[in-house]
Design an enzyme around this catalytic site. Structure first.
Site, PDB file in Angstrom:
ATOM      1  CG  ASP A 119      -2.324  -0.881   4.980  1.00 54.40           C
ATOM      2  OD1 ASP A 119      -1.196  -1.356   4.771  1.00 54.40           O
ATOM      3  OD2 ASP A 119      -2.524   0.315   5.284  1.00 54.40           O
ATOM      4  CD  GLU A 161      -3.213   0.767   1.973  1.00 51.22           C
ATOM      5  OE1 GLU A 161      -3.630  -0.415   1.930  1.00 51.22           O
ATOM      6  OE2 GLU A 161      -3.793   1.666   2.594  1.00 51.22           O
ATOM      7  CE1 TYR A 201       0.589   4.270   7.705  1.00 50.83           C
ATOM      8  CE2 TYR A 201      -1.432   3.463   8.709  1.00 50.83           C
ATOM      9  CZ  TYR A 201      -0.777   4.090   7.676  1.00 50.83           C
ATOM     10  OH  TYR A 201      -1.499   4.539   6.612  1.00 50.83           O
TER      11      TYR A 201
END
Length: 826
Positions: free
Chosen positions: A102, A7, A318
């Site tokens: 993801d 991604e 993240y």
DNA sequence: GCAAGGTC
């Protein structure tokens, strides 16, 4: 060749690292990183690389009736052409393709987008899908050993959302914009997420406006045991037998006051002790992170931007996640070990490691896409990051510490005393076990000391106070409260909520912080409530979520869901059509209200804030062209009309919003009247000898100041002065130019500007040093050029390539709008 | 020049 698609670039690199055992090579293709090892290539997307839109023939707002958009085709087009091109190159050569986007719904859709790009150039290559919750050795290896297939139903659920959002958003946005004649940059937007968010803000404002304050009284008295004094508050039992402190009748309050004042002792009638466990906080998801950063003074946008930088640099995980449960493969002790020995973060880690057992807290939400935000174990050195970045990094580290720390324990002590028939209470609290507060110092641990007393004991009573108060209107939502509420309502996502707020600012719907809705926002919400209730209600998202679940589970078709949604919108448009003019009038009137300052001193009509051609602002009369009265506004920033009115002129005061250079301009008419010459500094170097010209501090009508010659306009000699702060003329004089040194008083610390000529010469010297072509641009001084250079922008070419929002984040005092202006000029 | 969702 096996092609692996992720991604984002970051994930591509980490997966390459894991699968290659660190032996990958990297190269660039069309500006896209490609990681290569043993016959495999791994490429990262940048989220969606294609987007949905209507065909070209629908693009002119005036040519197409908004209602026609409802049944228009929806096409997919590439939005990241370089990435799509790179993908196509490798897809042609690939013998197998693995999609590793993801592990969530949007990731499945992004994966399907990649699938279609691959299929378009290679009909036969096998395409598999791998799913993993975090990019760790075990998870990634296992996922690649057991590949699965793309879930087309799940991706279709995401496509349904795209189509519905586009159709509703575009059709209603165009309708409102056209009805009010607001085209171009000032369109009036509506959407499934932004509009319910705006309604939240507007509803609160309506409550505030309708609020009618009520008087009440509160009573306090000091009690003392031996030498220790503590405060106690009067309370009574209300009709529901609840404890109440607010007295609603003045006569009652005075009676209590008189009684308390005429006594000098109170008797303890009740002592209540209890301990309370204060559990450590749960791991950070995006919303809770934004909230904690908000408490440190960071806006939601700024907090996310810093988190993004820390993530990209490898210091934290993240930052966009809903997950509040650490994954199994996170070993807290190992992560704590990474901090042992660190000068400022080490001690807490060492303390935590002494515990017998380390058991992290867990939140309610466990998702499959990313772990909660936590440090990676990589620690920046203090010089690698800015102060703000360090503060946010420390927050993330300490939050992780807190989640593996012990609970805190409070001891509460409540003492109730009696004076005749009246009762006083005191609530004491003491932190007996600091627990997680030792490693997470962001929550208040204020103690309130109340001494140990016993029932029946007599306490000295003094200093009785009667405080007259008024009930307060509800408070406006702050940014982090709004984001939390959006999450509770189920609208927006972890990645978009903070952007939605930013969008509301950009559209002129909200101003200031905490955000306050404009008249336009009130009118937009009014119109939506009356004609398209659905689009301002969280219900639309709830229904959409249910529909998406049905599509994902195969119970419904994408077309069933989108067709039904189209029908609903058709009905809305059937009602809207007749009211187009009425809605437009209301919106137009509100737009004008937002610009209204007060009466024109010449003709009595309204003075309005107006745009000049070059993106700057001035004040003009609504009676124009009959009345040509105008007032200037400062050239920096965007004017915000404040609630305060000038007593003398009845005009609202104005604040100029320009990031950190924001300042209050005040009443524009007062400013204009104050304009003129200030103190004389000395002879004018240009015409002093010949014509006796003198230099004076001058204030222009716009509010800006300079040092100029008293013989202006015959002599145009001038020197710049800072925009903000009071200028003090000191007794020190410059030897070279025989002018007084100046001191500027702004903010907390006055600073020395010195001799205005020396100051200007230094300024020019810096300007010529920089040797940058940027100075040719309007309003770009040497200081800004220097700051831009620090951010890596050294020429006009750099500037035109730059992303204005990113630069605005990096460079203090430069707004994205100013950058766009320069880009336009360049 | 519309939305919301990814990512930068």
């Amino acid at each position: 060749m096996e092609l692996i698609i992720t991604e984002k670039d970051n994930a591509a690199r980490r997966i390459a690292d894991i699968l290659s055992g660190g032996t990958y090579d990297s190269s660039r293709e069309n500006g896209v990183n490609v990681y290569e090892w043993g016959g495999k290539r791994c490429v990262g997307l940048s989220g969606h690389v294609v987007g949905v839109d209507f065909p070209d023939e629908y693009s002119d707002w005036r040519d197409v009736e908004p209602v026609e958009l409802i049944d228009a085709d929806v096409e997919k087009t590439a939005t990241k052409e370089n990435i799509v091109a790179t993908l196509r190159i490798f897809a042609r050569k690939a013998t197998s393709v693995t999609i590793a986007t993801d592990y969530d719904r949007e990731g499945e859709l992004i994966g399907k987008e990649a699938y279609e790009i691959v299929r378009d150039v290679n009909e036969d290559v096998p395409i598999r899908r791998v799913r993993f919750s975090s990019i760790t050795e075990n998870e990634v290896q296992e996922a690649f050993e057991n590949p699965d297939d793309l879930d087309f139903d799940l991706a279709a659920a995401g496509e349904a959302r795209q189509i519905i959002d586009l159709i509703w958003g575009a059709a209603l946005t165009r309708f409102l914009s056209l009805s009010a004649g607001q085209l171009g940059n000032d369109f009036i937007s509506v959407g499934r997420v932004q509009s319910p968010t705006l309604k939240l803000i507007v509803d609160r404002e309506r409550e505030i406006q309708a609020f009618d304050p009520e008087d009440y009284w509160e009573l306090f008295a000091d009690l003392a045991k031996d030498d220790t004094t503590f405060e106690s508050q009067y309370f009574y039992r209300d009709e529901d037998d609840n404890e109440a402190e607010r007295v609603w009748e003045e006569a009652v309050a005075e009676e209590v006051y008189d009684t308390l004042s005429s006594n000098d002792a109170a008797t303890v009638v009740d002592v209540n002790r209890r301990t309370r466990t204060d559990a450590p906080p749960t791991p950070f998801n995006t919303t809770q992170f934004i909230r904690a950063a908000g408490a440190l003074g960071y806006s939601a946008q700024r907090a996310m931007s810093i988190a993004e930088d820390l993530y990209t640099a490898g210091y934290i995980t993240y930052p966009r996640t809903d997950n509040t449960v650490y994954p199994d493969d996170l070993d807290p002790e190992e992560l704590l070990d990474d901090f042992v020995g660190h000068p400022t973060l080490g001690e807490s880690a060492e303390d935590l490691l002494e515990a017998d057992e380390i058991q992290p807290t867990e939140g309610d939400e466990e998702t499959t896409d990313h772990p909660p935000i936590h440090p990676t174990g990589e620690i920046p050195s203090r010089g690698d990051v800015s102060d703000d970045e360090w503060e946010i990094f420390e927050l993330v580290v300490r939050r992780f510490y807190a989640t593996v720390a012990e609970a805190a324990v409070w001891e509460h002590l409540k003492v109730v005393s009696e004076v005749e028939d009246y009762r006083l209470k005191a609530n004491g609290k003491r932190l007996v076990e600091p627990g997680y507060h030792d490693v997470y110092p962001y929550f208040s641990t204020t103690e309130n000391y109340v001494p140990d007393v016993e029932e029946g004991e007599e306490l000295a009573l003094s200093d009785v106070e009667l405080e007259a108060k008024q009930t307060q209107p509800p408070r406006r939502y702050g940014q982090s409260r709004l984001i939390e509420t959006m999450e509770d309502m189920g609208i927006g996502t972890k990645s978009t909520r903070h952007n939605t707020l930013e969008k509301l600012y950009d559209r002129g719907y909200i101003e200031s912080d905490p955000p306050r809705p404009t008249k336009l926002a009130m009118a937009v919400v009014d119109a939506a409530e009356n004609y398209a209730d659905r689009v301002v209600s969280e219900e639309m998202t709830a229904q959409l979520e249910a529909d998406m679940d049905a599509i994902a589970s195969g119970e419904a078709d994408l077309s069933d869901v989108t067709d039904e949604s189209r029908e609903m919108l058709e009905e809305i448009f059937a009602n809207l059509a007749e009211s187009r003019e009425e809605i437009g009038d209301h919106l137009r009137k509100s737009l004008k209200d937002d610009k209204r300052l007060g009466p024109c001193p010449e003709c009595g009509e309204d003075l309005l804030v107006r745009n000049s051609r070059h993106g700057s602002y001035f004040i003009g009369c609504d009676g124009y062209p009959d009345c040509e009265y105008t007032l200037p506004l400062p050239s920096t920033g965007k004017p915000l009309i404040l609630e305060n009115e000038c007593e003398e002129h009845g005009l609202h005061e104005v604040k100029m919003l320009a990031g950190r250079q924001t300042f209050v301009h005040g009443c524009p008419l007062c400013k204009a009247e104050d304009a003129g010459e200030g103190p004389i500094l000395g002879d004018c170097p240009e015409c002093g000898e010949e014509h006796d010209g003198e230099l004076a501090v001058k204030t222009l009508q716009s509010g800006s100041r300079l040092v100029g010659c008293t013989r202006y306009p015959d002599c145009e000699y001038s020197l710049p002065l800072p925009r903000r702060g009071e200028i003090e003329v000191t007794d020190e004089r410059c030897d070279e130019h025989d002018l007084p040194e100046l001191v500027v008083h702004s903010g907390d610390e006055p600073w020395e500007l010195g001799c205005p000529i020396c100051n200007y010469q230094e300024f020019q010297a810096r300007e010529s040093d920089s040797g940058s072509d940027l100075e040719a641009l309007d309003g770009l001084g040497a200081k800004t050029v220097e700051k831009l250079a620090d951010a890596g922008i050294e020429s006009i070419d750099d500037l035109t390539d730059a992303d204005p929002d990113a630069v605005a984040e990096d460079v203090d005092g430069v707004s994205a709008d100013r950058i766009r202006n320069w880009q336009a000029e360049a």
